[in-house]
Design an enzyme around this catalytic site. Structure first.
Site, PDB file in Angstrom:
ATOM      1  N   SER A 146       0.864  -1.187   0.000  1.00 16.23           N
ATOM      2  CA  SER A 146       0.000   0.000   0.000  1.00 16.23           C
ATOM      3  C   SER A 146       0.895   1.230   0.000  1.00 16.23           C
ATOM      4  CB  SER A 146      -0.851   0.000   1.279  1.00 16.23           C
ATOM      5  OG  SER A 146      -1.470   1.258   1.460  1.00 16.23           O
ATOM      6  N   TYR A 159      -2.461  -1.761  10.480  1.00 13.70           N
ATOM      7  CA  TYR A 159      -2.386  -1.869   9.020  1.00 13.70           C
ATOM      8  C   TYR A 159      -1.091  -1.255   8.494  1.00 13.70           C
ATOM      9  CZ  TYR A 159      -3.978  -1.432   4.120  1.00 13.70           C
ATOM     10  OH  TYR A 159      -4.100  -1.511   2.750  1.00 13.70           O
TER      11      TYR A 159
HETATM   12  P1  NAD Z   1     -10.756  -6.811  -0.569  1.00 11.84           P
HETATM   13  O1  NAD Z   1     -11.311  -6.734   0.786  1.00 11.84           O
HETATM   14  O2  NAD Z   1     -11.681  -6.972  -1.720  1.00 11.84           O
HETATM   15  O3  NAD Z   1      -9.657  -7.947  -0.697  1.00 11.84           O
HETATM   16  C1  NAD Z   1      -8.985  -8.545   0.399  1.00 11.84           C
HETATM   17  C2  NAD Z   1      -9.081 -10.035   0.211  1.00 11.84           C
HETATM   18  O4  NAD Z   1      -8.316 -10.694   1.243  1.00 11.84           O
HETATM   19  C3  NAD Z   1     -10.534 -10.533   0.336  1.00 11.84           C
HETATM   20  O5  NAD Z   1     -10.832 -11.375  -0.770  1.00 11.84           O
HETATM   21  C4  NAD Z   1     -10.527 -11.326   1.633  1.00 11.84           C
HETATM   22  O6  NAD Z   1     -11.440 -12.398   1.645  1.00 11.84           O
HETATM   23  C5  NAD Z   1      -9.092 -11.807   1.670  1.00 11.84           C
HETATM   24  N1  NAD Z   1      -8.680 -12.239   3.001  1.00 11.84           N
HETATM   25  C6  NAD Z   1      -8.950 -11.625   4.177  1.00 11.84           C
HETATM   26  N2  NAD Z   1      -8.449 -12.341   5.194  1.00 11.84           N
HETATM   27  C7  NAD Z   1      -7.847 -13.436   4.641  1.00 11.84           C
HETATM   28  C8  NAD Z   1      -7.152 -14.541   5.165  1.00 11.84           C
HETATM   29  N3  NAD Z   1      -6.975 -14.672   6.497  1.00 11.84           N
HETATM   30  N4  NAD Z   1      -6.682 -15.475   4.310  1.00 11.84           N
HETATM   31  C9  NAD Z   1      -6.875 -15.352   2.970  1.00 11.84           C
HETATM   32  N5  NAD Z   1      -7.531 -14.321   2.413  1.00 11.84           N
HETATM   33  C10 NAD Z   1      -8.010 -13.364   3.251  1.00 11.84           C
HETATM   34  O7  NAD Z   1      -9.902  -5.451  -0.759  1.00 11.84           O
HETATM   35  P2  NAD Z   1      -8.757  -5.102  -1.804  1.00 11.84           P
HETATM   36  O8  NAD Z   1      -8.705  -3.630  -1.858  1.00 11.84           O
HETATM   37  O9  NAD Z   1      -8.907  -5.867  -3.050  1.00 11.84           O
HETATM   38  O10 NAD Z   1      -7.442  -5.571  -1.021  1.00 11.84           O
HETATM   39  C11 NAD Z   1      -6.443  -6.359  -1.621  1.00 11.84           C
HETATM   40  C12 NAD Z   1      -5.078  -5.896  -1.107  1.00 11.84           C
HETATM   41  O11 NAD Z   1      -4.827  -4.588  -1.597  1.00 11.84           O
HETATM   42  C13 NAD Z   1      -4.985  -5.826   0.409  1.00 11.84           C
HETATM   43  O12 NAD Z   1      -3.724  -6.340   0.815  1.00 11.84           O
HETATM   44  C14 NAD Z   1      -5.057  -4.346   0.691  1.00 11.84           C
HETATM   45  O13 NAD Z   1      -4.411  -3.976   1.865  1.00 11.84           O
HETATM   46  C15 NAD Z   1      -4.360  -3.799  -0.544  1.00 11.84           C
HETATM   47  N6  NAD Z   1      -4.650  -2.384  -0.799  1.00 11.84           N
HETATM   48  C16 NAD Z   1      -5.889  -1.989  -1.197  1.00 11.84           C
HETATM   49  C17 NAD Z   1      -6.108  -0.641  -1.432  1.00 11.84           C
HETATM   50  C18 NAD Z   1      -7.441  -0.114  -1.888  1.00 11.84           C
HETATM   51  O14 NAD Z   1      -7.627   1.112  -1.914  1.00 11.84           O
HETATM   52  N7  NAD Z   1      -8.398  -0.956  -2.257  1.00 11.84           N
HETATM   53  C19 NAD Z   1      -5.084   0.286  -1.259  1.00 11.84           C
HETATM   54  C20 NAD Z   1      -3.842  -0.171  -0.848  1.00 11.84           C
HETATM   55  C21 NAD Z   1      -3.632  -1.502  -0.619  1.00 11.84           C
END
Ligand code: NAD
Length: 258
Positions: A146, A159
């Protein structure tokens, strides 16, 4: 050593039943990799992702595992090994956040967030790298961190600490695994329209305030992040390792109107 661009490269994407992970799984399927779609909760959605890949002529499997559990990660890699031989590409994408003021963060919340976001990435990277080294594969590990691996985010301490740790995981593994031909890179998204941001996206005022801070003037899409991951695991990115590529519409450089 096997060609990194061989058609039968095997990829594991963690947390691939939604958001960025879903888009990455679809993109790697489009790039003709065999894709393992990991999920923790959300088996139906994971099956939909795998079905979409196979409908387009690709090959995909779903695999359930809580990435913060060593036992479940071991079982997942055992299954991948027995079916596909091992992974050539790992995308550590699974992540959660539990925002709370620092004075109120509980031990359980810290353990949960750091357990999934950082320990989960460690466990999967170690299992993948062991297989890559054993098979002599010039593999790729992508850590989805991130912008908050560098930027503070008040009210989200576990986080940002997990993502900051992920930055060092990327750097350390890149140096340690380079002699084995394994590249390790980070991808640092800014604000991307996924379920993790539902609260902000569903609130017009919060969404407008966030968009205002983004120099590009809009929130990013999971597909934009997925295309970056697709590039980073391609031969075109063969000399990139040990660094994080940020994809944020300029958010990290925003001057907040100054
Ligand atoms: P999201 O919530 O759709 O995806 C997160 C996924 O992780 C979900 O499918 C969830 O079921 C899975 N997950 C949660 N706990 C788990 C576990 N114990 N074992 C296996 N899977 C698990 O949100 P996203 O935005 O797609 O997030 C994906 C990644 O991107 C994350 O690491 C998040 O921190 C990072 N991220 C997202 C953003 C944003 O703005 N969306 C920004 C920076 C970083």
């Amino acid at each position: 050593m096997p060609d990194i661009n061989a058609l039968d490269r095997v990829a594991l994407v963690t947390g691939a039943s939604s958001g960025i992970g879903r888009a990455v799984a679809l993109e790697l399927g489009r790039l003709r990799m065999t894709v393992w779609v990991n999920y923790h909760r959300g088996g139906t959605s994971a099956a939909d992702v795998a079905a979409e890949i196979t409908a387009a002529g690709g090959r995909a499997y779903t695999c359930s595992a809580d990435v913060s559990s060593a036992a479940e990660v071991t079982a997942m890699f055992d299954r991948i090994r027995s079916t596909s031989g091992g992974v050539d590409v790992l995308v550590n994408n699974a992540g959660i956040e539990q925002p709370a003021p620092f004075l109120e963060v509980s031990e359980a919340s810290w353990d949960l967030v750091v357990g999934v976001d950082l320990k989960g990435a460690f466990l999967c990277a170690q299992a993948a790298a062991r297989d890559m080294v054993r098979r002599g594969v010039r593999g790729r590990i992508v850590n989805v961190s991130s912008i908050h691996e560098e930027l503070p985010m008040p009210g989200n301490t576990p986080y940002v600490c997990a993502k900051g740790g992920m930055a060092m995981l990327t750097r350390n593994l890149a140096v340690e695994l380079a002699p084995h031909g394994i590249a390790v890179v980070g991808v640092g998204p800014g604000a991307i329209a996924t379920p993790i941001n539902t609260k902000t996206l569903d609130d017009p005022e919060l969404k407008a305030a966030l968009t205002h801070e983004i120099p590009a003037g809009r929130i990013g899409t999971p597909e934009e992040v997925a295309r970056l991951v697709g590039y980073l695991v391609s031969d075109d990115a063969s000399y990139i390792t040990g660094t994080t590529v940020f994809i944020d519409g300029g958010l990290m450089r925003s001057t907040g109107g100054l």
